[in-house]
Scaffold this motif. Structure first.
Motif, PDB file in Angstrom:
ATOM      1  N   GLY A 100       0.819  -1.212   0.000  1.00  0.00           N
ATOM      2  CA  GLY A 100       0.000   0.000   0.000  1.00  0.00           C
ATOM      3  C   GLY A 100       0.849   1.257   0.000  1.00  0.00           C
ATOM      4  N   VAL A 101       1.893   1.280   0.826  1.00  0.00           N
ATOM      5  CA  VAL A 101       2.789   2.443   0.845  1.00  0.00           C
ATOM      6  C   VAL A 101       3.482   2.593  -0.506  1.00  0.00           C
ATOM      7  CG1 VAL A 101       4.894   3.377   1.883  1.00  0.00           C
ATOM      8  CG2 VAL A 101       3.113   2.428   3.340  1.00  0.00           C
ATOM      9  N   SER A 102       3.962   1.490  -1.048  1.00  0.00           N
ATOM     10  CA  SER A 102       4.639   1.543  -2.352  1.00  0.00           C
ATOM     11  C   SER A 102       3.696   2.030  -3.446  1.00  0.00           C
ATOM     12  CB  SER A 102       5.182   0.165  -2.727  1.00  0.00           C
ATOM     13  OG  SER A 102       6.095  -0.280  -1.758  1.00  0.00           O
ATOM     14  N   ALA A 103       2.485   1.514  -3.464  1.00  0.00           N
ATOM     15  CA  ALA A 103       1.514   1.944  -4.471  1.00  0.00           C
ATOM     16  C   ALA A 103       1.153   3.414  -4.291  1.00  0.00           C
ATOM     17  CB  ALA A 103       0.262   1.070  -4.395  1.00  0.00           C
ATOM     18  N   GLY A 104       1.023   3.879  -3.059  1.00  0.00           N
ATOM     19  CA  GLY A 104       0.714   5.281  -2.812  1.00  0.00           C
ATOM     20  C   GLY A 104       1.811   6.211  -3.272  1.00  0.00           C
ATOM     21  N   VAL A 105       3.061   5.808  -3.044  1.00  0.00           N
ATOM     22  CA  VAL A 105       4.193   6.616  -3.497  1.00  0.00           C
ATOM     23  C   VAL A 105       4.216   6.671  -5.029  1.00  0.00           C
ATOM     24  CG1 VAL A 105       6.715   6.666  -3.639  1.00  0.00           C
ATOM     25  CG2 VAL A 105       5.599   6.295  -1.440  1.00  0.00           C
ATOM     26  N   LEU A 106       4.028   5.521  -5.667  1.00  0.00           N
ATOM     27  CA  LEU A 106       4.034   5.494  -7.134  1.00  0.00           C
ATOM     28  C   LEU A 106       2.867   6.286  -7.720  1.00  0.00           C
ATOM     29  CD1 LEU A 106       5.070   1.787  -7.732  1.00  0.00           C
ATOM     30  CD2 LEU A 106       6.465   3.831  -8.109  1.00  0.00           C
ATOM     31  N   LEU A 107       1.678   6.147  -7.140  1.00  0.00           N
ATOM     32  CA  LEU A 107       0.528   6.909  -7.624  1.00  0.00           C
ATOM     33  C   LEU A 107       0.728   8.409  -7.435  1.00  0.00           C
ATOM     34  CD1 LEU A 107      -2.567   4.845  -6.438  1.00  0.00           C
ATOM     35  CD2 LEU A 107      -1.895   5.329  -8.776  1.00  0.00           C
ATOM     36  N   GLY A 108       1.222   8.795  -6.272  1.00  0.00           N
ATOM     37  CA  GLY A 108       1.422  10.214  -5.997  1.00  0.00           C
ATOM     38  C   GLY A 108       2.485  10.835  -6.875  1.00  0.00           C
ATOM     39  N   PHE A 109       3.511  10.076  -7.177  1.00  0.00           N
ATOM     40  CA  PHE A 109       4.634  10.626  -7.931  1.00  0.00           C
ATOM     41  C   PHE A 109       4.408  10.578  -9.436  1.00  0.00           C
ATOM     42  CE2 PHE A 109       9.093  10.870  -9.336  1.00  0.00           C
ATOM     43  CZ  PHE A 109       9.460  12.023  -8.651  1.00  0.00           C
ATOM     44  N   PHE A 110       3.817   9.480  -9.934  1.00  0.00           N
ATOM     45  CA  PHE A 110       3.711   9.292 -11.373  1.00  0.00           C
ATOM     46  C   PHE A 110       2.307   9.472 -11.949  1.00  0.00           C
ATOM     47  CE2 PHE A 110       7.513   6.695 -10.407  1.00  0.00           C
ATOM     48  CZ  PHE A 110       8.411   7.404 -11.191  1.00  0.00           C
ATOM     49  N   CYS A 111       1.265   9.367 -11.156  1.00  0.00           N
ATOM     50  CA  CYS A 111      -0.090   9.398 -11.706  1.00  0.00           C
ATOM     51  C   CYS A 111      -0.888  10.650 -11.348  1.00  0.00           C
ATOM     52  CB  CYS A 111      -0.870   8.170 -11.239  1.00  0.00           C
ATOM     53  SG  CYS A 111      -0.144   6.637 -11.816  1.00  0.00           S
ATOM     54  N   VAL A 131      -9.190  14.126  -3.574  1.00  0.00           N
ATOM     55  CA  VAL A 131     -10.479  13.815  -2.949  1.00  0.00           C
ATOM     56  C   VAL A 131     -10.983  12.456  -3.418  1.00  0.00           C
ATOM     57  CG1 VAL A 131     -12.900  14.543  -2.812  1.00  0.00           C
ATOM     58  CG2 VAL A 131     -11.069  16.233  -2.587  1.00  0.00           C
ATOM     59  N   PHE A 132     -10.798  12.137  -4.680  1.00  0.00           N
ATOM     60  CA  PHE A 132     -11.219  10.840  -5.212  1.00  0.00           C
ATOM     61  C   PHE A 132     -10.487   9.689  -4.527  1.00  0.00           C
ATOM     62  CE2 PHE A 132     -10.671   7.381  -8.299  1.00  0.00           C
ATOM     63  CZ  PHE A 132     -11.998   7.043  -8.510  1.00  0.00           C
ATOM     64  N   VAL A 133      -9.162   9.804  -4.377  1.00  0.00           N
ATOM     65  CA  VAL A 133      -8.379   8.737  -3.732  1.00  0.00           C
ATOM     66  C   VAL A 133      -8.771   8.597  -2.266  1.00  0.00           C
ATOM     67  CG1 VAL A 133      -6.049   8.066  -3.020  1.00  0.00           C
ATOM     68  CG2 VAL A 133      -6.454   8.842  -5.342  1.00  0.00           C
ATOM     69  N   VAL A 134      -8.953   9.723  -1.570  1.00  0.00           N
ATOM     70  CA  VAL A 134      -9.358   9.663  -0.156  1.00  0.00           C
ATOM     71  C   VAL A 134     -10.749   9.055  -0.022  1.00  0.00           C
ATOM     72  CG1 VAL A 134      -9.918  11.066   1.863  1.00  0.00           C
ATOM     73  CG2 VAL A 134      -7.833  11.525   0.575  1.00  0.00           C
ATOM     74  N   ALA A 135     -11.680   9.418  -0.911  1.00  0.00           N
ATOM     75  CA  ALA A 135     -13.032   8.843  -0.857  1.00  0.00           C
ATOM     76  C   ALA A 135     -12.999   7.334  -1.096  1.00  0.00           C
ATOM     77  CB  ALA A 135     -13.927   9.523  -1.886  1.00  0.00           C
ATOM     78  N   CYS A 136     -12.200   6.901  -2.060  1.00  0.00           N
ATOM     79  CA  CYS A 136     -12.060   5.452  -2.290  1.00  0.00           C
ATOM     80  C   CYS A 136     -11.454   4.763  -1.072  1.00  0.00           C
ATOM     81  CB  CYS A 136     -11.218   5.186  -3.528  1.00  0.00           C
ATOM     82  SG  CYS A 136     -12.046   5.614  -5.059  1.00  0.00           S
ATOM     83  N   PRO A 191      -2.538   2.755   4.176  1.00  0.00           N
ATOM     84  CA  PRO A 191      -1.163   3.183   3.893  1.00  0.00           C
ATOM     85  C   PRO A 191      -1.019   3.817   2.511  1.00  0.00           C
ATOM     86  CG  PRO A 191      -1.149   0.986   4.818  1.00  0.00           C
ATOM     87  CD  PRO A 191      -2.578   1.331   4.548  1.00  0.00           C
ATOM     88  N   LEU A 192      -1.791   3.327   1.531  1.00  0.00           N
ATOM     89  CA  LEU A 192      -1.749   3.921   0.197  1.00  0.00           C
ATOM     90  C   LEU A 192      -2.175   5.387   0.257  1.00  0.00           C
ATOM     91  CD1 LEU A 192      -2.845   2.410  -3.109  1.00  0.00           C
ATOM     92  CD2 LEU A 192      -3.820   4.580  -2.467  1.00  0.00           C
ATOM     93  N   VAL A 193      -3.289   5.660   0.930  1.00  0.00           N
ATOM     94  CA  VAL A 193      -3.780   7.032   1.036  1.00  0.00           C
ATOM     95  C   VAL A 193      -2.800   7.896   1.828  1.00  0.00           C
ATOM     96  CG1 VAL A 193      -5.626   8.464   2.025  1.00  0.00           C
ATOM     97  CG2 VAL A 193      -6.199   6.419   0.730  1.00  0.00           C
ATOM     98  N   CYS A 194      -2.263   7.344   2.911  1.00  0.00           N
ATOM     99  CA  CYS A 194      -1.323   8.115   3.744  1.00  0.00           C
ATOM    100  C   CYS A 194      -0.008   8.398   3.020  1.00  0.00           C
ATOM    101  CB  CYS A 194      -1.062   7.381   5.055  1.00  0.00           C
ATOM    102  SG  CYS A 194      -2.477   7.397   6.156  1.00  0.00           S
ATOM    103  N   ALA A 195       0.351   7.604   2.038  1.00  0.00           N
ATOM    104  CA  ALA A 195       1.546   7.883   1.240  1.00  0.00           C
ATOM    105  C   ALA A 195       1.212   8.763   0.044  1.00  0.00           C
ATOM    106  CB  ALA A 195       2.173   6.571   0.767  1.00  0.00           C
ATOM    107  N   PHE A 196       0.021   8.597  -0.527  1.00  0.00           N
ATOM    108  CA  PHE A 196      -0.365   9.349  -1.716  1.00  0.00           C
ATOM    109  C   PHE A 196      -0.599  10.828  -1.418  1.00  0.00           C
ATOM    110  CE2 PHE A 196      -3.828  11.159  -4.252  1.00  0.00           C
ATOM    111  CZ  PHE A 196      -3.295  11.054  -5.520  1.00  0.00           C
TER     112      PHE A 196
END
Length: 122
Positions: free
Chosen positions: A18-29, A75-80, A96-101
């Motif tokens: 989750g942390v890894s996915a959040g970092v990748l989503l926040g940085f690249f997406c 807001v979309f990521v937090v709502a999900c 963890p994904l949201v907390c990293a994103f």
């Protein structure tokens, strides 16, 4: 005892993924999502503000749609993420994904909004 060990390791994997996915989503997406929102939503681009106007936009602030396009993906990521609260395994991945994103999206947004609003090439 073996059941507790395997369950704990699965939890650890979900958290680290989750942390890894959040970092990748926040940085690249995040930035491509904002750009798509602005392009297909016909969001008007703000003008470039003069040097030293970090504290005030004056009488011509950026349009509300501009700010919404930057806040919308977060807001979309937090709502999900909030929708997964009832399910334990999903919560162990998505929280963890949201907390990293969110912090990465805020950082990326701050950098790019600053460049769009205040950077004037000499």
């Amino acid at each position: 005892m073996d059941e507790l060990t395997s369950a704990g390791s699965g939890r650890g994997w979900r958290i680290s993924l989750g942390v890894s996915a959040g970092v990748l989503l926040g940085f690249f997406c995040y930035l491509p999502a904002v750009n798509l929102w602005q392009h297909y939503g016909d969001v008007p681009q703000p003008r470039v503000y003069p040097h030293g106007s970090f504290t005030s936009f004056g009488s011509d602030p950026p349009p509300v749609g501009y700010w919404v396009s930057w806040a919308g993906p977060v807001v979309f990521v937090v709502a999900c993420g909030l929708m997964t609260i009832p399910w334990r395994a999903a919560r162990q991945f998505v929280l963890p994904l949201v907390c990293a994103f969110v912090p990465l999206a805020v950082l990326v947004g701050w950098i790019f909004m600053s460049m769009e609003l205040f950077f004037t090439p000499d």
